[in-house]
Design a protein around this motif. Structure first.
Motif, PDB file in Angstrom:
ATOM      1  N   GLU A 479       0.823  -1.203   0.000  1.00 24.73           N
ATOM      2  CA  GLU A 479       0.000   0.000   0.000  1.00 24.73           C
ATOM      3  C   GLU A 479       0.859   1.256   0.000  1.00 24.73           C
ATOM      4  O   GLU A 479       0.581   2.224  -0.718  1.00 24.73           O
ATOM      5  CB  GLU A 479      -0.925  -0.010   1.220  1.00 24.73           C
ATOM      6  CG  GLU A 479      -1.843   1.204   1.277  1.00 24.73           C
ATOM      7  CD  GLU A 479      -2.757   1.169   2.479  1.00 24.73           C
ATOM      8  OE1 GLU A 479      -3.614   2.070   2.580  1.00 24.73           O
ATOM      9  OE2 GLU A 479      -2.617   0.247   3.306  1.00 24.73           O
ATOM     10  N   ASN A 483       0.852   4.006  -3.056  1.00 24.88           N
ATOM     11  CA  ASN A 483       0.516   5.413  -2.832  1.00 24.88           C
ATOM     12  C   ASN A 483       1.629   6.336  -3.298  1.00 24.88           C
ATOM     13  O   ASN A 483       1.378   7.404  -3.875  1.00 24.88           O
ATOM     14  CB  ASN A 483       0.216   5.654  -1.358  1.00 24.88           C
ATOM     15  CG  ASN A 483      -1.077   4.999  -0.918  1.00 24.88           C
ATOM     16  OD1 ASN A 483      -1.954   4.713  -1.738  1.00 24.88           O
ATOM     17  ND2 ASN A 483      -1.218   4.740   0.377  1.00 24.88           N
ATOM     18  N   GLU A 743      -6.247   4.276  -6.514  1.00 25.68           N
ATOM     19  CA  GLU A 743      -5.195   3.396  -7.007  1.00 25.68           C
ATOM     20  C   GLU A 743      -5.323   3.174  -8.490  1.00 25.68           C
ATOM     21  O   GLU A 743      -6.395   3.031  -9.030  1.00 25.68           O
ATOM     22  CB  GLU A 743      -5.296   2.051  -6.272  1.00 25.68           C
ATOM     23  CG  GLU A 743      -4.895   2.163  -4.793  1.00 25.68           C
ATOM     24  CD  GLU A 743      -4.824   0.793  -4.178  1.00 25.68           C
ATOM     25  OE1 GLU A 743      -5.088  -0.185  -4.889  1.00 25.68           O
ATOM     26  OE2 GLU A 743      -4.468   0.717  -2.997  1.00 25.68           O
TER      27      GLU A 743
END
Length: 801
Positions: A479, A483, A743
């Motif tokens: 994650e 990001n 995303e």
């Protein structure tokens, strides 16, 4: 503003609302009292109907009883005549047949005595039957008298309650007369002084309203000018936030620029920053001294040569993101830990992807597939790979994982049967002990190495490379890495000037603050204008009232109406008094009738006892006379027996006839009493129906009044709430900006890139305007030919990071 002014002019006063509330409460009370009266009338009506029904059933029963009694008398008379004929015949036969028996005079005297005794018994039985019937009738009359007392008492109680209600109504009516008289008297004494005062107040209110109107117009013009300033500042801010488009320099730096941005990223720890520095040096400075670096890598990094989809490009960075979930999907399916992102391993994978295969550099495990240049758009579920493989779909959307993993998993499981010693070995051990097995199933074995902790991916024009590492130092979570990539890509593809944006925002914020102040002043002016208008309306109303005689006339009419209502209420009280007196009189009469019925019952009971006592005595005398007759000798026993039998049957027939006559008399009395009782109950029912209709009408009138006054009060309350809400100043909501864009697990090809930049710019504007939003990059899959696909594996020793 004008709408608010218009609404405020009809705002109900607190006094008006209080009056409506008082009227609604009064009418609701009257409705409840009318409902109680109607309920009592309904109960009385139902009771009267039940009593009529019972009386009708009783009358039908007594009529049938009378008919049955008459039939019984007729049958008993026929039987008695037949028995008399039989007895006379037997007597004649007996008299003719005997000479030695007693003399005819003896027998005649004895028979006469017996007959007289029988006649006396028959007569007394009829009298006793009558006495018993009278006793039962008197008992019924006594029960009727008792019920009459109960009914009369109920009517007396109801009359008393109605009297109390009418007295309360009269008291309320008298109160309204006093109030109406006071209002009328006060209105009459105002005179010219009130008119002069109202005229002056009206003039003052007009002057104040004109002044407030002019002030409001000035303030409203200022608000409109302030809004224009806000619109201009907002347009300038949106233009500044749109930026200058793609950052060409950053785009040309490719993934090297991404690694460079991470070296000083304040959100990363020292170990992660060191990993970013190592990756940057490997990719940009050739710190590993790769011999083919200058010919295959530096040209792209320094000049932007090769293709836009080359492994070191921004497109290659975005494509690499799409493979991470699939790798961790197969790790999870094998109950292994998922892998974080290793920037050093990623730099090596990018170099080998650009090189087009395995080289002298690598991580702890490496897989390569040629001609894989696009984003991965297959599934991350190995079970679905298995289904596709079983269906022969080897080179579909799940390639290269269906080859790297699924196909080689089947190969390894077959070879494990031949070499069971491999069970429990990792990829490195199998590579050393069973190199032929590793050569055929190495990709699969590399992926499931238990010791791996992190990984990197490189996707370019010369294939896809995955590198696995046993190191966890300085790694990034999936994650976190995703990001960081999305934020960097968004910055590169359209970056506004921070200073220009800050200046434009300051101008916009100042305009908004100034507008807030101007709006507050305009709102205050609006309120002042509304107050002035309200006072003007009130002054005009007061002036009109002072000069309009209809007010006096209306108050006089209200006073006259109140007096008329009071007179009606007084008459109703008098009627209620009369009803109370009448009910008391009826109750007294019913109670006297009850006493008389009780006395009659005592007399009837005594008469019944006396008649039955006399009947007992006469039956004994009959028995004695019959015994004397039987004692006279007769010559022929058979004839004597026949005579005795005939005498006995005659006596029985005479007794039955006497009892039938008594029953007929009792039935006649019962039928007459039932008819009289039915007529009385029918009259009571008619009276109850009339009173119920009156109560229903009164309830309907009271309900209508209560509904109307309640509706008026509710409407005034809703109107006041809505006007209060409308007078509140509007609030300006300040929006925020959503977090980073959503995303993106795919890339944008060369033809689609400008559209994605434009869409991102528009999304930024929407965030500013609507306070929420998310930028979503387009997903474009680049299809390539797989006919020349090549696979290779390499397992290298660990190198220092």
């Amino acid at each position: 503003m004008q709408n608010l002014q218009a609404v405020a002019q009809v705002a109900p006063s607190d006094e008006r609302i209080a009056e409506a509330k008082s009227q609604a409460d009064s009418d609701a009370k009257a409705q409840a009292e009318a409902q109680d009266a109607a309920d009592q009338a309904q109960e009385n009506k139902d009771t009267a109907q039940k009593e009529v029904n019972q009386a009708q059933q009783d009358k039908a029963s007594t009529a049938q009883g009378l008919q049955d009694a008459q039939a019984g008398v007729d049958a008993a008379k026929t039987s008695q005549d037949a028995a008399q004929a039989d007895k006379d015949a037997a007597q004649q036969a007996y008299d003719e047949a005997t000479e030695k028996a007693g003399t005819a005079d003896q027998i005649a005297q004895a028979q006469t005595k017996a007959n007289e005794a029988q006649g006396n018994v028959n007569d007394q039985q009829a009298e006793a039957g009558k006495a018993t019937a009278v006793e039962k009738q008197v008992e019924s009359d006594k029960a009727t008298a008792d019920q009459a007392v109960t009914d009369a008492q109920s009517q007396a109680n109801k009359a008393a309650a109605d009297k109390k209600l009418q007295e309360d109504i009269k008291a309320e009516a008298d109160k309204k007369v006093a109030e109406a008289q006071q209002k009328y008297d006060e209105a009459k004494v105002q005179g010219d002084a009130a008119k002069e005062q109202a005229a002056q107040e009206l003039a003052d209110a007009k002057t104040a309203q004109v002044t407030a109107q002019a002030d409001y117009a000035t303030k409203e013009q200022a608000v409109q000018a302030g809004q224009k300033s806000i619109d201009e500042a907002k347009a300038a801010l949106d233009e500044a936030k749109a930026g200058s488009g793609v950052d060409v320099d950053a785009m040309n730096k490719g993934i090297g620029g991404f690694f460079e941005s991470l070296i000083n990223d304040p959100t990363l720890n020292d170990a992660q920053k060191q990993q970013a520095q190592l990756a940057y040096d490997v990719l940009v400075n050739n710190s590993l001294n790769v011999p083919w670096y200058d010919s295959e890598v530096s040209g792209w990094l320094n000049k932007g040569e090769y293709g836009e989809d080359s492994a070191p490009s921004i497109a290659g960075l975005k494509n690499g993101l799409t493979y991470i979930d699939a790798v961790n999907g197969l790790r999870t399916a094998n109950n292994l830990n998922t892998l974080d992102i290793n920037l050093y391993a990623m730099a090596i994978a990018i170099l080998n992807s650009q090189h087009g295969g395995h080289s002298e550099i690598g991580a702890d495990a490496e897989n390569w597939a040629g001609l894989i240049t696009h984003a991965y758009n297959g599934t991350a579920d190995p079970d679905e790979w298995e289904s596709a493989y079983a269906a022969g779909q080897l080179y579909g959307k799940d390639w290269p994982f269906i080859g790297w993993y699924t196909q080689e998993k089947h190969i390894f499981e077959e070879m494990l049967k031949e070499h069971p010693g491999m069970d429990g070995m990792d990829a490195f051990q199998i590579f050393q002990t069973y190199p032929d097995v590793y050569k055929k199933a190495g990709h699969y074995l590399n992926f499931i190495m238990p010791s791996l902790k992190s990984m990197g991916f490189g996707i370019g024009e010369d294939g896809a490379v995955w590198d696995g590492s046993t190191s966890a130092t300085g790694t990034l979570t999936q994650e976190q890495f995703r990001n960081l990539v999305n934020a960097y890509v968004a910055m590169v593809e359209g970056a506004p000037d921070p200073a220009t944006v800050a200046q434009a925002r300051k101008v916009y914020d100042d305009a908004v603050a100034n507008q807030t102040q101007l709006q507050a002043e305009a709102d205050a002016a609006q309120k002042a204008l509304d107050d002035a208008q309200s006072k003007l309306d009130a002054a005009q109303k007061k002036y009109d009232a002072a000069n309009d005689q209809t007010t006096i006339e209306k108050l006089k009419q209200e006073l006259d109406d109140a007096k008329a209502n009071a007179d009606t209420a007084a008459q109703n009280v008098k009627s209620a008094d009369d009803a109370v007196a009448d009910a008391a009189q009826k109750l007294q009469a019913a109670q006297q009738a009850q006493v008389d019925a009780a006395a009659k019952l005592v007399l009837a009971q005594d008469a019944s006892k006396e008649a039955n006592a006399t009947l007992d005595r006469l039956q004994k005398e009959l028995k004695s006379a019959q015994d004397e007759l039987a004692a006279i000798p007769v010559a022929d026993p058979v004839l004597k027996a026949k005579l005795d039998d005939a005498v006995s049957k005659l006596a029985a027939a005479q007794d039955a006839y006497a009892r039938a006559l008594a029953a007929l008399d009792a039935a006649q009395n019962a039928d007459t009493s039932a008819a009289e009782k039915l007529q009385a109950k029918l009259a009571a029912l008619q009276d109850a129906n009339a009173k119920f209709a009156d109560a229903e009408a009164a309830l309907a009138t009271a309900s209508a009044a209560a509904t109307h006054s309640k509706a008026v009060y509710d409407a005034l309350i809703r109107l006041k709430i809505e006007i209060d809400a409308a007078n509140q100043p509007e609030k300006t909501a300040d929006g925020g900006n959503d977090g980073p864009a959503s995303e993106n697990t795919a890339s944008v090809d060369k033809a689609e890139a400008p559209v994605s930049v434009q869409a991102a710019s528009k999304a930024a504007k929407k965030v500013e305007l609507a306070t929420t939003g998310a930028a979503v990059d387009g997903i474009v899959m680049v299809m390539v030919s797989l006919t020349a696909l090549g696979l290779g594996t390499s397992l290298l020793k660990k190198r220092p990071k």
